[in-house]
Design an enzyme around this catalytic site. Structure first.
Site, PDB file in Angstrom:
ATOM      1  N   ASP A  31      37.051  49.825  23.833  1.00 47.56           N
ATOM      2  CA  ASP A  31      37.644  48.060  23.664  1.00 47.56           C
ATOM      3  C   ASP A  31      38.331  48.530  21.962  1.00 47.56           C
ATOM      4  OD1 ASP A  31      36.775  45.806  24.656  1.00 47.56           O
ATOM      5  OD2 ASP A  31      37.415  45.394  22.704  1.00 47.56           O
ATOM      6  N   ILE A  32      39.094  48.088  22.196  1.00 47.91           N
ATOM      7  CA  ILE A  32      39.570  47.489  21.053  1.00 47.91           C
ATOM      8  C   ILE A  32      38.606  47.333  19.817  1.00 47.91           C
ATOM      9  CG2 ILE A  32      41.668  45.454  20.334  1.00 47.91           C
ATOM     10  CD1 ILE A  32      43.440  47.494  19.910  1.00 47.91           C
ATOM     11  N   ASN A  86      34.422  39.098  32.338  1.00 46.10           N
ATOM     12  CA  ASN A  86      34.799  37.199  32.080  1.00 46.10           C
ATOM     13  C   ASN A  86      35.401  36.760  33.050  1.00 46.10           C
ATOM     14  OD1 ASN A  86      32.606  37.447  29.857  1.00 46.10           O
ATOM     15  ND2 ASN A  86      33.951  38.794  29.043  1.00 46.10           N
ATOM     16  N   GLY A  92      35.017  33.477  28.326  1.00 43.38           N
ATOM     17  CA  GLY A  92      35.710  33.990  27.235  1.00 43.38           C
ATOM     18  C   GLY A  92      36.802  35.690  27.684  1.00 43.38           C
ATOM     19  N   GLN A  93      37.496  34.638  28.886  1.00 40.82           N
ATOM     20  CA  GLN A  93      38.493  35.755  29.301  1.00 40.82           C
ATOM     21  C   GLN A  93      39.663  35.560  28.570  1.00 40.82           C
ATOM     22  OE1 GLN A  93      39.462  35.820  33.666  1.00 40.82           O
ATOM     23  NE2 GLN A  93      40.524  37.525  33.459  1.00 40.82           N
ATOM     24  N   HIS A  99      38.412  43.412  34.548  1.00 45.12           N
ATOM     25  CA  HIS A  99      37.960  44.601  34.002  1.00 45.12           C
ATOM     26  C   HIS A  99      37.004  44.342  33.707  1.00 45.12           C
ATOM     27  CE1 HIS A  99      39.711  41.183  30.672  1.00 45.12           C
ATOM     28  NE2 HIS A  99      38.848  41.611  30.176  1.00 45.12           N
ATOM     29  N   LEU A 100      35.850  45.668  34.059  1.00 45.17           N
ATOM     30  CA  LEU A 100      34.979  45.255  33.621  1.00 45.17           C
ATOM     31  C   LEU A 100      34.111  45.786  32.277  1.00 45.17           C
ATOM     32  CD1 LEU A 100      32.292  45.506  35.321  1.00 45.17           C
ATOM     33  CD2 LEU A 100      32.117  47.520  35.539  1.00 45.17           C
ATOM     34  N   HIS A 101      33.375  45.466  31.093  1.00 44.59           N
ATOM     35  CA  HIS A 101      32.683  46.237  30.338  1.00 44.59           C
ATOM     36  C   HIS A 101      31.944  46.513  30.223  1.00 44.59           C
ATOM     37  CE1 HIS A 101      35.194  42.678  27.538  1.00 44.59           C
ATOM     38  NE2 HIS A 101      35.608  42.110  28.706  1.00 44.59           N
TER      39      HIS A 101
HETATM   40  P1  AMP Z   1      37.938  39.875  27.185  1.00 43.45           P
HETATM   41  O1  AMP Z   1      37.795  38.933  26.713  1.00 43.45           O
HETATM   42  O2  AMP Z   1      37.180  39.972  28.563  1.00 43.45           O
HETATM   43  O3  AMP Z   1      39.487  38.934  28.331  1.00 43.45           O
HETATM   44  O4  AMP Z   1      38.046  41.214  27.132  1.00 43.45           O
HETATM   45  C1  AMP Z   1      39.275  41.172  26.859  1.00 43.45           C
HETATM   46  C2  AMP Z   1      38.940  43.235  25.970  1.00 43.45           C
HETATM   47  O5  AMP Z   1      40.172  43.545  25.805  1.00 43.45           O
HETATM   48  C3  AMP Z   1      38.651  42.882  24.935  1.00 43.45           C
HETATM   49  O6  AMP Z   1      37.238  42.883  24.359  1.00 43.45           O
HETATM   50  C4  AMP Z   1      39.245  43.166  23.359  1.00 43.45           C
HETATM   51  O7  AMP Z   1      38.908  43.585  22.228  1.00 43.45           O
HETATM   52  C5  AMP Z   1      40.526  43.941  24.538  1.00 43.45           C
HETATM   53  N1  AMP Z   1      41.395  44.729  24.602  1.00 43.45           N
HETATM   54  C6  AMP Z   1      42.787  43.801  23.536  1.00 43.45           C
HETATM   55  N2  AMP Z   1      43.693  44.978  23.406  1.00 43.45           N
HETATM   56  C7  AMP Z   1      43.150  45.483  23.083  1.00 43.45           C
HETATM   57  C8  AMP Z   1      44.040  47.296  23.054  1.00 43.45           C
HETATM   58  N3  AMP Z   1      44.921  46.995  23.314  1.00 43.45           N
HETATM   59  N4  AMP Z   1      42.969  48.460  23.898  1.00 43.45           N
HETATM   60  C9  AMP Z   1      41.833  47.922  23.951  1.00 43.45           C
HETATM   61  N5  AMP Z   1      40.862  47.088  24.233  1.00 43.45           N
HETATM   62  C10 AMP Z   1      41.400  45.757  24.242  1.00 43.45           C
END
Ligand code: AMP
Ligand code: ZN
Length: 113
Positions: A31-32, A86, A92-93, A99-101
């Site tokens: 995750d970024i 999320n 929080g999505q 995607h699975l965190h």
């Molecule tokens: P959500 O808030 O559950 O939709 O999660 C989206 C996730 O994607 C967040 O934790 C962001 O930090 C992550 N994210 C967004 N852009 C990127 C990227 N370019 N590379 C890696 N993770 C990212």
């Protein structure tokens, strides 16, 4: 695939990722904006906007996604980890590609914010 989807662009290699794992149906990358010492995402290569968009034929894929998330967590030293999806903006999505965190490496609190 969805043309304007950030994670579809990662699947297609149009946006670079710090890749951890890839197979024919899944991609995992760091995750970024990590919310824990170790925080990565596991996504299906198929564009699915969220859990409500899953079809019965995705049952195998979603099982593989959860199993692979835990397995990669253990490989990364976080066999104790939180697996989170999320579902919707109020939850929080922010990226509408399922995607699975996978988060770990510190004591996580409950309830989440
Ligand atoms: P959500 O808030 O559950 O939709 O999660 C989206 C996730 O994607 C967040 O934790 C962001 O930090 C992550 N994210 C967004 N852009 C990127 C990227 N370019 N590379 C890696 N993770 C990212
Ligand atoms: Zn997508």
């Amino acid at each position: 695939m969805s043309d304007n989807c950030l994670f579809c662009k990662m699947v297609k290699g149009e946006i670079p990722t710090e890749k951890i794992y890839e197979d024919d149906q899944l991609l995992a990358f760091w995750d970024i904006s990590p919310q824990a010492p170790k925080h990565f995402l596991v996504i299906p290569k198929k564009h699915v906007s969220g859990p409500g968009d899953l079809a019965v034929e995705d049952d195998g894929m979603i099982g593989a996604l959860v199993r692979k998330g835990a397995e990669l967590g253990a490989e990364q030293g976080i066999s104790d980890c939180r697996l989170v999806i999320n579902n919707g903006a109020q939850a929080g999505q922010t990226v509408f590609h399922l995607h699975l965190h996978v988060l770990g490496g510190r004591q996580l609190t409950w309830p989440p914010g």
